[in-house]
Design a protein around this motif. Structure first.
Motif, mmCIF file in Angstrom:
data_model
loop_
_atom_site.group_PDB
_atom_site.id
_atom_site.type_symbol
_atom_site.label_atom_id
_atom_site.label_comp_id
_atom_site.label_asym_id
_atom_site.label_seq_id
_atom_site.Cartn_x
_atom_site.Cartn_y
_atom_site.Cartn_z
ATOM 1 N N ARG A 329 -14.690 47.041 -23.382
ATOM 2 C CA ARG A 329 -14.706 46.708 -21.953
ATOM 3 C C ARG A 329 -14.006 45.394 -21.666
ATOM 4 O O ARG A 329 -13.602 45.124 -20.529
ATOM 5 N N TYR A 330 -13.836 44.552 -22.689
ATOM 6 C CA TYR A 330 -13.146 43.280 -22.485
ATOM 7 C C TYR A 330 -11.765 43.245 -23.153
ATOM 8 O O TYR A 330 -10.943 42.401 -22.826
ATOM 9 N N ARG A 332 -9.559 45.786 -23.106
ATOM 10 C CA ARG A 332 -8.693 46.403 -22.109
ATOM 11 C C ARG A 332 -7.316 46.799 -22.660
ATOM 12 O O ARG A 332 -6.279 46.319 -22.188
#
Length: 607
Positions: A329-330, A332
């Motif tokens: 999620r971080y 990307r």
């Protein structure tokens, strides 16, 4: 993680809420409490530790009233003490809160400047103070609740009660689940349908940003802008019987014995018994033109995804990226146009996986989720849900949900391979038949408890354990090591067997058991060679294998558990069961809290 139960009705509320909290114990917690409102006054009881401690407090000083809120807290901000336990009572209000209020320090500073004094170390107390501040300004409860939640940043599910309002319960959610249950002359709030199962089979799941006002005979739901909205009322099939132990010592023991049923029921939904072909819902994309799949999950579900990667790459010839949700999620990474994102979760409420879902959706990916709770937040936000039928899983350590996840992923692989014309009808039936044989083979494995218990005696004496697997068995080794760590508190690590000589072999001596997942059909000769190297260095070798593998391992292994002979395709599913049983048996010998291991929560609904 944390649990909320609330009721507004006509019966004594405390027993109802207390039993609701009992059903939420599986989520993990370290303190609990209940608050009621009667004759316009709020009273509460709180206790650190297990729910039985709260039960003792209620016995010594009972709470009356027909409206109540209750909470099981898993500590985030502040130690797990009675002072930090929920409900938080401030002035004329009391609240319970799941999640994390990210701007609580700013709120606290502002409220303290107005002369308010904080008694706890929690972020949740800021919510109670803010709510009471609005009430003290003359706002009605509904107006005060809306004004409060509009100031909150972060993830939350909140239930609120108010002095002077015996027939009122207000709830709100953003990023953490909350459901309404409809009763006869009473209404309920709960973190999930399990909390509400004996109380109501008619459930409304609030959507992100929703808040609700409940009386004993009325429900009003608003969105984040304060507009009245309609949300569907769904009928749940959960029953009280489904969440009992049925005579087993622990929920985990019961759920281990439910592997055959969980696999069988899941396959019944997705396999046509007449044609012996996979029957899945219509995909919202062209399977033949897929260029890449992104798989993400957390914990055991991530290891299920790793097995899925092996299957999809080998049989469906699809390139697969896989990452734990908390990293993806971080990170990307760039995503292909109209790519497929495959997300896996038992609860459908896992915070990191849900966060990734939204990121991937914004990136234009098709979202397919493998879930045990189809009406969860992830289910509602996915393009397609592939539901497993594992039933409620109460023990914190996942067991039957894992094999059900693998069953869905195996079926999806067969389906994709056929749609991409990489296997013919005969091969599809062969693979499908191997899946349909699994429930009976799983029953055979459940007959091996005594043999696995003998292995467990070796493990229970160790401080460190190595798990080895090769190829598609590597994620099963990781699942075994995770289960051992979770419930027995023994340090365990899993390695690809071929990596043994690249470092881990230096750890091996007679005090470090080596557990190998070694079916004869999957890179067996390579694994055998690695185990011989470990044996030569004094390692105690414990192996799960099949008949052919056992014959070749008898001079190498100290303990062998022989599993039924199965197709290499389905071996990872079957070999999961004994490694989970091993962890359970070790935990029994260690005397740990099997169902609720320390520091862990069933559903991680905050980062």
């Amino acid at each position: 993680m944390c649990g909320i139960c609330g009721v507004v009705g006509h019966r004594p509320a405390t027993p109802i809420v207390f039993e609701g909290l009992r059903r939420l114990e599986y989520r993990g917690y370290d303190s609990s409490g209940i608050a009621t409102v009667e004759h316009g006054r709020i009273s509460r009881r709180r206790a650190a530790g297990k729910l039985d401690n709260l039960g003792k407090a209620l016995k010594e000083a009972p709470l009356s009233g027909t409206t109540a809120i209750g909470h099981t807290r898993w500590a985030t901000h502040g130690a797990p003490t009675a002072t930090n336990a929920h409900p938080h009572k401030v002035g004329k209000v009391a609240i319970v809160h799941n999640g994390i209020i990210e701007n609580f320090l700013d709120l606290k500073k502002t409220l303290e400047s107005k002369g308010r004094h904080f008694e706890t170390e929690t972020d949740s107390e800021a919510v109670a103070h803010l709510l009471d501040e609005h009430v003290q300004q003359g706002m009605a409860p509904k107006e005060a609740a809306f004004a409060t939640i509009r100031h909150l940043q972060g993830a939350y599910a909140i239930a609120m009660i108010f002095e002077g309002h015996d027939d009122l319960l207000i709830g709100a959610r953003h990023g953490a689940p909350l459901a309404i249950g409809y009763g006869n002359g009473e209404m309920f709030l709960g973190s999930d349908s399990l909390a509400l199962a004996p109380l109501s089979n008619r459930i409304t799941y609030l959507e992100d940003g929703d808040w609700c006002v409940l009386t004993n005979d009325h429900v009003e739901i608003m969105d984040g802008q304060g507009n009245v909205v309609e949300r569907p009322v769904q009928t749940t099939a959960l029953t009280t019987g489904q969440i009992g132990k049925d005579g087993y010592r622990h929920f985990m023991e019961k759920e281990l014995h439910e592997h055959p049923v969980a696999i069988g029921q899941t396959l019944q939904r997705i396999v046509d018994p007449v044609t012996r072909r996979i029957s899945l819902p219509e995909m919202p994309f062209d399977v033949a033109s897929l260029a890449r799949v992104t798989i993400t999950a957390c914990g055991s579900a991530f290891y299920a995804g790793m097995v899925g990667r092996y299957w999809l790459e080998e049989l469906a010839r699809l390139p697969v990226d896989i990452d734990v949700a908390s990293e993806l999620r971080y990170r990307r990474p760039p995503q292909p146009d109209q790519g497929l994102a495959l997300l896996i979760s038992q609860s459908g409420e896992t915070a990191d996986t849900l966060g990734v879902l939204r990121e991937l959706k914004r990136a234009g990916q098709h979202i397919v989720s493998v879930l045990n709770v189809e009406h969860s937040t992830m289910g509602r936000e996915s393009d397609l849900v592939l539901g497993m039928v594992a039933g409620p899983e109460i023990s914190v350590a996942s067991t039957k949900a894992f094999t059900a996840q693998l069953s869905v992923l195996a079926a999806l692989t067969i389906y994709f391979s056929r749609q991409r014309q990489l296997i013919d009808e005969m091969r599809e039936r062969e693979l499908t038949d191997s899946l349909l044989d699994l429930p009976s083979h799983a029953m055979e494995v459940l007959g091996l408890f005594d043999q696995i218990r003998t292995m467990a005696r070796v493990i229970a004496q160790a401080r460190d354990v190595l798990y080895l697997g090769r190829g598609i068995c590597m994620p099963i080794a990781q699942e075994g090591a995770l289960k051992l760590k979770e419930i027995s508190y023994i340090h365990a690590e899993a390695y690809a067997a071929g990596e043994l000589k690249h470092g881990p072999i230096s750890l091996i001596d007679p005090s470090v058991p080596v557990v190998a997942i070694a079916p004869s059909t999957i890179l067996f000769d390579k694994t055998l060679s690695n185990l011989q190297e470990a044996r030569a260095r004094g390692g105690r070798i414990l192996v799960f294998t099949d008949t052919k593998g056992a014959e070749q391992l008898k001079t190498v292994a100290d303990h062998i558990v022989v599993l039924p002979d199965v197709n290499a395709f389905t071996a990872p599913i079957l070999y999961t069961i004994p490694v989970q049983i091993l962890a359970y048996e070790v935990a029994l010998l260690k005397g740990t809290d099997v169902d609720q291991p320390r520091n862990l929560a069933k559903s991680v609904t905050v980062e």
